[in-house]
Design an enzyme around this catalytic site. Sequence first.
Site, PDB file in Angstrom:
ATOM      1  N   GLU A   1     -26.570 -77.306 -16.938  1.00 31.13           N
ATOM      2  CA  GLU A   1     -25.656 -76.321 -17.553  1.00 31.13           C
ATOM      3  C   GLU A   1     -25.052 -74.804 -16.831  1.00 31.13           C
ATOM      4  O   GLU A   1     -24.964 -73.906 -16.819  1.00 31.13           O
ATOM      5  CB  GLU A   1     -26.254 -75.879 -18.903  1.00 31.13           C
ATOM      6  CG  GLU A   1     -26.761 -76.374 -20.366  1.00 31.13           C
ATOM      7  CD  GLU A   1     -26.809 -75.482 -21.886  1.00 31.13           C
ATOM      8  OE1 GLU A   1     -25.890 -75.689 -22.749  1.00 31.13           O
ATOM      9  OE2 GLU A   1     -27.639 -73.733 -21.488  1.00 31.13           O
TER      10      GLU A   1
ATOM     11  N   HIS B   1     -27.865 -66.725 -19.634  1.00 27.53           N
ATOM     12  CA  HIS B   1     -27.589 -67.411 -21.323  1.00 27.53           C
ATOM     13  C   HIS B   1     -28.798 -67.906 -21.459  1.00 27.53           C
ATOM     14  O   HIS B   1     -30.049 -68.172 -21.157  1.00 27.53           O
ATOM     15  CB  HIS B   1     -27.579 -69.088 -20.488  1.00 27.53           C
ATOM     16  CG  HIS B   1     -27.131 -69.632 -21.723  1.00 27.53           C
ATOM     17  ND1 HIS B   1     -26.683 -70.344 -22.592  1.00 27.53           N
ATOM     18  CD2 HIS B   1     -27.532 -70.943 -21.615  1.00 27.53           C
ATOM     19  CE1 HIS B   1     -26.537 -70.969 -23.142  1.00 27.53           C
ATOM     20  NE2 HIS B   1     -27.218 -71.948 -22.792  1.00 27.53           N
TER      21      HIS B   1
ATOM     22  N   HIS C   1     -30.859 -68.346 -25.778  1.00 24.38           N
ATOM     23  CA  HIS C   1     -31.536 -68.900 -27.178  1.00 24.38           C
ATOM     24  C   HIS C   1     -31.812 -68.015 -28.177  1.00 24.38           C
ATOM     25  O   HIS C   1     -32.750 -68.265 -28.791  1.00 24.38           O
ATOM     26  CB  HIS C   1     -31.503 -70.497 -27.446  1.00 24.38           C
ATOM     27  CG  HIS C   1     -31.181 -71.649 -26.493  1.00 24.38           C
ATOM     28  ND1 HIS C   1     -31.843 -71.452 -24.722  1.00 24.38           N
ATOM     29  CD2 HIS C   1     -29.966 -71.795 -25.377  1.00 24.38           C
ATOM     30  CE1 HIS C   1     -31.247 -72.678 -24.512  1.00 24.38           C
ATOM     31  NE2 HIS C   1     -29.965 -72.371 -24.459  1.00 24.38           N
TER      32      HIS C   1
ATOM     33  N   HIS D   1     -25.683 -72.943 -30.728  1.00 24.24           N
ATOM     34  CA  HIS D   1     -26.079 -73.142 -29.418  1.00 24.24           C
ATOM     35  C   HIS D   1     -27.049 -72.204 -28.758  1.00 24.24           C
ATOM     36  O   HIS D   1     -27.937 -72.479 -28.408  1.00 24.24           O
ATOM     37  CB  HIS D   1     -25.426 -73.355 -28.347  1.00 24.24           C
ATOM     38  CG  HIS D   1     -25.218 -73.996 -27.131  1.00 24.24           C
ATOM     39  ND1 HIS D   1     -25.203 -74.434 -26.177  1.00 24.24           N
ATOM     40  CD2 HIS D   1     -26.312 -73.487 -26.758  1.00 24.24           C
ATOM     41  CE1 HIS D   1     -25.172 -74.668 -25.197  1.00 24.24           C
ATOM     42  NE2 HIS D   1     -26.245 -74.260 -24.809  1.00 24.24           N
TER      43      HIS D   1
END
Lengths: 273, 273, 273, 273
Positions: free
Chosen positions: C78, C97, C99, C167
């Site tokens: 990613e 980034h 989660h 996501h």
Amino acid sequence: VPDPLASLREEIALANRILVHEGILDAFGHVSARHPTDPSRFLLSRYLAPELVEPDDIREFNVADAEPVRAGERHYSERVIHSCIYEARPDVMAVCHHHAPAVLAFAIAKAELVPVFHLGAAMGEKVAYWDSQDDFGDTSLLVTKIAEGRSLARALGRHSTVLMGRHGATVAGNSVREVAFRTVYSCRNAELQIQAKLLGQVYSLTPGEARMAGSHNTRSGPLGRAWDSWVRRLHKAGDFPKTGATKTRKRPARRAAKLSLAQKRRGKRSRKN
Amino acid sequence: VPDPLASLREEIALANRILVHEGILDAFGHVSARHPTDPSRFLLSRYLAPELVEPDDIREFNVADAEPVRAGERHYSERVIHSCIYEARPDVMAVCHHHAPAVLAFAIAKAELVPVFHLGAAMGEKVAYWDSQDDFGDTSLLVTKIAEGRSLARALGRHSTVLMGRHGATVAGNSVREVAFRTVYSCRNAELQIQAKLLGQVYSLTPGEARMAGSHNTRSGPLGRAWDSWVRRLHKAGDFPKTGATKTRKRPARRAAKLSLAQKRRGKRSRKN
Amino acid sequence: VPDPLASLREEIALANRILVHEGILDAFGHVSARHPTDPSRFLLSRYLAPELVEPDDIREFNVADAEPVRAGERHYSERVIHSCIYEARPDVMAVCHHHAPAVLAFAIAKAELVPVFHLGAAMGEKVAYWDSQDDFGDTSLLVTKIAEGRSLARALGRHSTVLMGRHGATVAGNSVREVAFRTVYSCRNAELQIQAKLLGQVYSLTPGEARMAGSHNTRSGPLGRAWDSWVRRLHKAGDFPKTGATKTRKRPARRAAKLSLAQKRRGKRSRKN
Amino acid sequence: VPDPLASLREEIALANRILVHEGILDAFGHVSARHPTDPSRFLLSRYLAPELVEPDDIREFNVADAEPVRAGERHYSERVIHSCIYEARPDVMAVCHHHAPAVLAFAIAKAELVPVFHLGAAMGEKVAYWDSQDDFGDTSLLVTKIAEGRSLARALGRHSTVLMGRHGATVAGNSVREVAFRTVYSCRNAELQIQAKLLGQVYSLTPGEARMAGSHNTRSGPLGRAWDSWVRRLHKAGDFPKTGATKTRKRPARRAAKLSLAQKRRGKRSRKN
């Protein structure tokens, strides 16, 4: 001279401890694997809390009847959960039975557990549901008879995860690492689904997304990345199982745990400190 | 030359620390046991936070009036919780009084706590409810008078667990280990029941399931498996109480804690490391 | 002779480990920074779980195509999340980034995440929302193509935080510390917003309050105070990354982490103990 | 030769670290005490995350204007929270300002926080509510001006705890220990009230019960029992602040922390191990 059986016993001990450390198992629950060269047998710890399991505690059992190859010790009463899944599913190489709180909440509310994020898709597109009450009426809820284990295996069908009403869940996969990953991320998914429900509507993955995300996340890359971090935490906590013989302790430990390059490097460094 | 009194004092200290470590007790709450040879007495720590309790801090009290056999120290003000249950229930050998959050939530909402998974059935098929307001009106909520303790014991009746409105809960059993197990798994059950309610309807165990599951899970096998894992965590955290005399420290420690075979083996290994 | 590139690589490794330690990252998620002297490049770890990242693992990538400057290793799939934001936003110097559960719950429920306390305003007055399904239909949900990364960057726009449906989230800022702070406090804000919703109505900050509070809390004072406490926790947990060359280990470690005066003082003391 | 000022500085450092360790403070929030011999001054750390505060970091400030007695360092911008309460309330000897999640949820939902268990009554029968928006409109929400501090102190009135809308809470008491106890148990109470609400109706203490339970639990016995357990956890975690001069390190540490008998005994033992 790699010994696949010794390696697998060490990996099972590791998985037991990882799942305790990640909050999935407490004193109960167990992880097994199919024998690496004899598919009619499987490997499971003798009667111990998972965080105490050492590779030396892993015993061999027959898939046909869940009985130990060598008698004389106490064993978990729920061995048929494992044996009946190995019997029904030749593709399954590892099984975990657990009572993790977030997943168990779904098994108490008869609520559908659905993939709500990409990593959660590792539990499978659809989660099966089974309740001992349906086929067997009042029991202690423990799955101890072959008929009960076969009923559970039928409910699992071709899926990877089956909720067990008012009891827990069982997870199957094609390796110990896949089962560990699937178990951890089905629990994270369950926690997320509860929190999202508190906020309003739950928007889950489409079947296509679940299939693609599940397939991607159970490849060796993501499985290894997660395994490496879990192993590191065990090491740091002093919870790594004993591996290999005492006199050759360091090398077998590294081999057996199948540490990735990253993990190996880290291991060397921490030894220097 | 086993000394049952010394062993029991060590087990009480262990249970205090285990219940802190498992998130049940904080600075408040206490665990007692009936005297092993004199049923008219019980054993309880002097006035200390549970995580500080050593076997040397355990004192003897009279069941008849909750007074210490030897005066001269500060004691918990709620000793009558223990004495009045030992008085009313000759079968009870250990008692725990606690304020664990998940169980306390039910005692604030006057909500019925019911067994929702097999291990939760260890708390008993039915959980009793008592509120000091009903018999005594406005108080500090602490149970400090014999009349209050007897009212609580009447509410407990033949059950194993009683919720105390806006205060906490009290758990009785036939051994320190059973009481510890019952306490821990009633809290896990309460957490699960709250989470399941958030998902929709709560499907609890049938009376028959609760009876069978409760009976199975309070046998020596499951009690020992859970106790072994709790003891291991204490050891790892450096929270194990002092056991035995200083000069013979290692051996009495092993004996006194009644370590299972598994635990003993683990202990030996960790000593090697 | 300060080396800004070496310092930044160490700060990125630190941020990875801090965000694991604070419960934001697990085995997945990543932190990057724009190259300190060449704005067409950015710095990101090779394929590793964040808690294993060392300064030596940080690689250079091209903003134009997310490809590594030197090939031959495995990398995160990613990377375009980072490259496309650096491409679209010349002011952005760091990206995370993740989660994290509380924020992800909003990305599953499509619920609006709003600043509910002064520190939460660090995430920006408004949080953007993007879902891969809208532009690309069924995918694995991973953002791996430049077209996907650019779509995400467009959704982020001039904001600092973008939720990614089913996501996770991506956070941008003008320094690694700002991004770490913004990430941590957007998660705390999300947790608080869920809890407040359980109590009834959520009273969020006015736009004016959010602007003033967000501006105040991303100054160097609060950023440094939070960073110092996170660094201390890493040190205590034995999770501090390796810094500098082995032979001059102590001094570069202090320099590289840009420890504040307070942190330096603490460091000296702990070395004495 | 006891030095009350040195003892108090050590107790303030301890309280800062205890409240971090118990999950109340993170990098923000602070604890102060009125000067032991000069009521026109108060003691507060210089600009540091609470878990870094050492006794040497405690500075003197004027109650009249919240300015430091000796200038030249960076200080918390919200000192007026402390000074204005000391000004308005001659009985108050210690103050804590915090952003603990459970309490903050009530300050976001404008929900009434009420005593729901006996220990929660330590926060006072009634909790006051203040919102900067009411008197001052849009601000950064930080309380940095004397007018803002006085508005907050007026809202606190004769109570012990005041919620600050979309910001946090401030707690006052007649000693550092009372304030620490009140802060910790108001947070536990808030957590319980949220959980009980999820189960249905919340049955709170009657005014009479709250008065009696609050009075009982802020006596020296319960305060000391809780303090002893918190101090033990700090010791075990290696988070105990530096106390006394280096050369006489052990004795002043014991004196300064005002360890109870139980704590002293424990301390001696752990030194032997």
